[in-house]
Design an enzyme around this catalytic site. Structure first.
Site, PDB file in Angstrom:
ATOM      1  N   GLU A 117     138.976  30.148 159.968  1.00  0.00           N
ATOM      2  CA  GLU A 117     139.670  30.115 157.861  1.00  0.00           C
ATOM      3  C   GLU A 117     138.228  29.317 157.213  1.00  0.00           C
ATOM      4  O   GLU A 117     137.750  28.980 157.783  1.00  0.00           O
ATOM      5  CB  GLU A 117     140.710  29.845 157.598  1.00  0.00           C
ATOM      6  CG  GLU A 117     141.999  30.280 158.526  1.00  0.00           C
ATOM      7  CD  GLU A 117     143.198  29.657 158.401  1.00  0.00           C
ATOM      8  OE1 GLU A 117     143.350  28.671 157.399  1.00  0.00           O
ATOM      9  OE2 GLU A 117     144.355  29.920 159.083  1.00  0.00           O
ATOM     10  N   LYS A 119     137.225  26.632 155.315  1.00  0.00           N
ATOM     11  CA  LYS A 119     137.756  25.406 154.812  1.00  0.00           C
ATOM     12  C   LYS A 119     136.931  24.878 152.703  1.00  0.00           C
ATOM     13  O   LYS A 119     135.947  25.186 152.276  1.00  0.00           O
ATOM     14  CB  LYS A 119     136.414  24.252 155.195  1.00  0.00           C
ATOM     15  CG  LYS A 119     137.388  22.464 154.784  1.00  0.00           C
ATOM     16  CD  LYS A 119     136.588  21.712 155.789  1.00  0.00           C
ATOM     17  CE  LYS A 119     138.052  20.492 155.579  1.00  0.00           C
ATOM     18  NZ  LYS A 119     137.735  19.521 154.575  1.00  0.00           N
ATOM     19  N   ASP A 121     137.517  24.012 149.561  1.00  0.00           N
ATOM     20  CA  ASP A 121     136.932  22.471 149.040  1.00  0.00           C
ATOM     21  C   ASP A 121     137.924  22.649 147.576  1.00  0.00           C
ATOM     22  O   ASP A 121     137.443  22.972 146.336  1.00  0.00           O
ATOM     23  CB  ASP A 121     135.257  22.770 148.929  1.00  0.00           C
ATOM     24  CG  ASP A 121     134.364  20.722 148.453  1.00  0.00           C
ATOM     25  OD1 ASP A 121     135.770  19.748 149.045  1.00  0.00           O
ATOM     26  OD2 ASP A 121     133.906  21.098 148.403  1.00  0.00           O
ATOM     27  N   CYS A 418     101.508  22.496 124.998  1.00  0.00           N
ATOM     28  CA  CYS A 418     100.896  23.369 125.797  1.00  0.00           C
ATOM     29  C   CYS A 418     100.444  22.241 126.835  1.00  0.00           C
ATOM     30  O   CYS A 418      98.916  22.221 127.027  1.00  0.00           O
ATOM     31  CB  CYS A 418     100.687  24.802 125.673  1.00  0.00           C
ATOM     32  SG  CYS A 418     100.548  25.831 127.332  1.00  0.00           S
ATOM     33  N   CYS A 421      97.399  25.227 127.890  1.00  0.00           N
ATOM     34  CA  CYS A 421      95.717  25.775 126.931  1.00  0.00           C
ATOM     35  C   CYS A 421      95.870  24.351 125.600  1.00  0.00           C
ATOM     36  O   CYS A 421      95.157  24.668 124.627  1.00  0.00           O
ATOM     37  CB  CYS A 421      96.746  27.362 126.090  1.00  0.00           C
ATOM     38  SG  CYS A 421      97.590  27.380 125.756  1.00  0.00           S
TER      39      CYS A 421
END
Ligand code: IVH
Length: 689
Positions: A117, A119, A121, A418, A421
């Protein structure tokens, strides 16, 4: 009220209770709704009205109990009839083989079959049913004593308030008189994101993960709060079960299913030890696509006689073991934060990490998404941080480990120009993103050209990312149009290019010059205009001239195209520079073929696409978070329209649906030239299909 009246109302209430319980079961346990939400709400409202008037009709198993009960001042505690044990852990195949050998030795046979199965959480709970009615719910607590959370458990839609009598008559008489069922309460990943998003808006503290959210929600003194949390349950075991007998764990799960409990569909049974190891690999591979978090696989000896012979140790049974996935979270240090510029100019801060191995993969970088995210999490340069990796999605910085701060940490400031550029950046109103708005910025140009030459665009084979970077860096090309004048010598002069490969690229460019309108429109990389929007534009207008002349209203009128796409297309073609660039491409030999509408009727060629869903027969990958539907809904709808939905991006992928904060899958898809759709487009297409 007359007796007759009372009886009529009572009958109505009983019928509503029965119907609501059935609809609830179809929706939340079978995941197969029968009526609309509105219809359900209407029935629930009516039942609430009746029960308010005649409280004696509000039995403990009435579906109205799901909305919550008056708040408590503290939780009572109660003992488990049978202690809720935990599991030993295994971390590699050898641990499992050792486990199997131990079991085989104790049982004196190696003919052992296992049930495996996921597991989950979440939070382990126990539900007690007396005469078929849920009477008590307990948290696991220390395994011996748990907290009484009955009112809260009743609000979980997949927790039956009443057992379903097994088929074959006998009704309630066939139900076990006393039954304790154990399972895991979880919150699925999508719902968790939404929950946290809402908490962020309300300035409430965020939950660290779905498990904490589930635990916090289950431990609410006010069950009305719990009722608003998207809790779900999967059951996988029992405590005491009077009146039920099983030979096997799988038989037990089958019985739980018939009694109305939700059983995880990923459970496999009858496996040999080798098949157990194979299934672990499978689960690991699909882990990321599951709608909820799992942290491993639980392996259980299936035969109950075997289980009894093996018995239990102080804290865990000898007949089961948990095979844990490698941890997906690690702590490391942020050495620096740099900024990347994307195709549309968005500046993305990236954490450069002290390299750390997470689940077997070295991680050195993690996207920090945007400035809001950095500020919200208070992430600083030189911070020790918790980093999480989920499948092949880009690693995420979960939070700083503030206890490790030395005072040398530096607050990150987003540059106002930027980084590539150096032109000023702009933050758009109501958007978290900061953008470089210089259309000829080299960073954007590189990304735009990569998109332009990709498979769904001009499909220039051999023009890979590295070559494009060089061509832009060395200023060989400044726009799309420049691609069509590249010659063999120029290409051969680039790093890692020989005469032969240069020749191949020139040939690929030559062949690409004749391009169907749909691919041309896609290649332009207009915002919100992917492969499918391009097709819709083609179907509506047939020629590039007509698309260029279309008004926003005309485009918006196309079924399947939204206002964002319409606005972006109009804006693109209104721009003089864009028009000039198209003219230059045509001068350089590009021939844009008009869209060929199908005249032969459906069954052949392009026209067929307009009859069928665009997803039909396509391999689709979902990534990032969606805001209007859950991932599993999206998956289901895609499958209904004939798509194969897979977990990772490869050459075989046709479409990547990228929700918010899409990560490395998006980058990979772009580099492979896979068609990328955003959520708006996904919804539009699903609604057409
Ligand atoms: S069986 C004695 N099955 O894992 C058997 N547990 O470490 C004990 N869990 O407390 C539980 N998924 O919270 C079992 N399919 C599953 C499970 C599962 C998650 C959790 C559960 C338990 C812990 C044991």
């Amino acid at each position: 009220m007359t007796d007759q009246n009372f009886n009529e109302i009572k009958q109505e209430a009983l019928l509503l209770q029965k119907q609501l319980a059935e609809h609830n079961y179809s929706y939340h346990v079978l995941d197969d709704p029968v009526i609309s939400d509105a219809e359900y709400d209407r029935m629930m409202k009516r039942l609430l009205e009746i029960e308010e008037q005649l409280p004696e009709l509000a039995t403990p198993d009435s579906p109205t109990r799901r909305v919550g009960a008056p708040p408590l001042t503290s939780f009572d505690t109660a003992d488990h009839s049978v202690p809720m044990q935990s599991l030993d852990n295994a971390f590699n195949d050898q641990d499992i083989i050792d486990f199997h050998n131990r079991v085989a030795k104790l049982l004196g046979t190696s003919e052992i079959r296992y049930t495996v199965e996921p597991k989950l959480d979440g939070v382990a709970v126990e539900l007690r049913y007396e005469q078929g009615i849920l009477t008590l719910a307990l948290t696991r607590g220390d395994g011996t004593t748990g907290e009484v959370i009955t009112d809260n458990a009743r609000t979980i839609n997949s927790v039956p308030l009443k057992l379903t009598p097994p088929p074959g008559g006998g009704g309630g008489k066939n139900l076990p008189g006393f039954l304790e069922v154990r399972g895991e309460v979880i919150i699925n990943s999508r719902d968790f994101e939404t929950l946290n998003k809402n908490r962020l808006e309300m300035d409430e503290p965020l939950f660290a993960n779905p498990r904490n959210a589930a635990a916090g929600s289950l431990r609410q003194l006010d069950s009305k709060v719990t009722a608003r949390r998207p809790l779900e349950i999967f059951t996988y075991g029992i405590g005491i079960a009077r009146g039920l007998g099983f030979d096997s764990h799988s038989g037990l799960l089958d019985t739980l299913k018939t009694l109305g409990f939700r059983i995880n569909p990923e459970i496999r049974t009858g496996l040999t030890v080798n098949e157990v190891l194979d299934r672990f690999k499978e689960l690991e591979a699909i882990r990321e696509n599951l709608p909820y978090e799992i942290d491993g696989m639980v392996i259980k000896v299936d035969d109950i006689a075997h289980q009894n012979a093996l018995g239990v140790k102080a804290k865990s049974p000898r007949w089961a073991i948990a095979y844990k996935f490698p941890a997906m979270e690690e702590t490391t240090v942020i050495n620096d934060i740099t900024v990347q510029v994307g195709r549309t100019g968005t500046l993305t801060p990236v954490a450069n990490l002290e390299p750390v191995s997470i689940g077997g993969v070295m991680v050195a970088r993690a996207s920090l998404h945007n400035m809001d995210e950095i500020q919200r999490k208070d992430i600083r340069i030189k911070d020790t941080v918790l980093v999480k990796r989920a499948g092949d999605v880009i690693p995420k910085v979960v939070k700083p480990v503030t206890a490790k701060r030395t005072g040398d940490e530096e607050v990150f400031v987003m540059p106002d120009s930027c980084p590539v550029c150096h032109s000023p950046v702009r933050r758009l109103e109501n958007e978290a993103a900061v953008k470089c708005i210089n259309a000829s910025c080299q960073a954007q140009l590189k990304q735009r050209i990569k998109h332009f030459v990709s498979k769904a665009g001009f499909d220039m084979d051999g023009l890979g990312a590295k070559l494009v970077d060089q061509l832009v860096d060395r200023e060989v090309i400044h726009s799309f149009a420049g691609l069509f004048t590249l010659d063999k010598d120029t290409l051969a002069a680039m790093d890692r290019m020989g005469d032969k490969s240069a020749g191949n690229v020139v040939r690929a460019i030559e062949t690409s010059k004749r391009v169907p309108l749909k691919r041309f429109l896609f290649a332009l990389g207009m915002d919100h205009t992917g492969d499918s929007a391009a097709l819709l534009l083609c179907e509506a207008f047939s020629t590039l001239e007509a698309v260029m002349a279309a008004t926003k209203t005309e485009i918006e009128a196309i079924d399947g195209i939204g206002p964002k796409t319409a606005a972006s297309v109009v804006m693109f073609f209104e721009n003089q520079e864009n028009r000039a660039m198209i003219e230059e491409m045509v001068r350089n030999g590009v021939i844009i073929e008009d869209h060929q509408a199908l005249v032969n009727g459906p069954g052949e060629g392009e026209g067929e696409e307009s009859q069928k869903s665009v997803f039909s027969g396509k391999t689709v990958v979902l990534t990032g978070s969606l805001t209007t539907m859950t991932r599993s809904e999206a998956k289901k709808r895609l499958q209904e329209q004939g798509a194969k939905v897979t977990g990772s991006v490869s050459k075989k992928t046709d479409i990547l649906v990228a929700g918010e904060s899409a990560g490395s899958k998006l980058t990979k898809a772009q580099s492979l030239g896979v068609t990328v759709m955003d959520e708006e487009e996904l919804t539009e297409q699903l609604n057409r299909g």
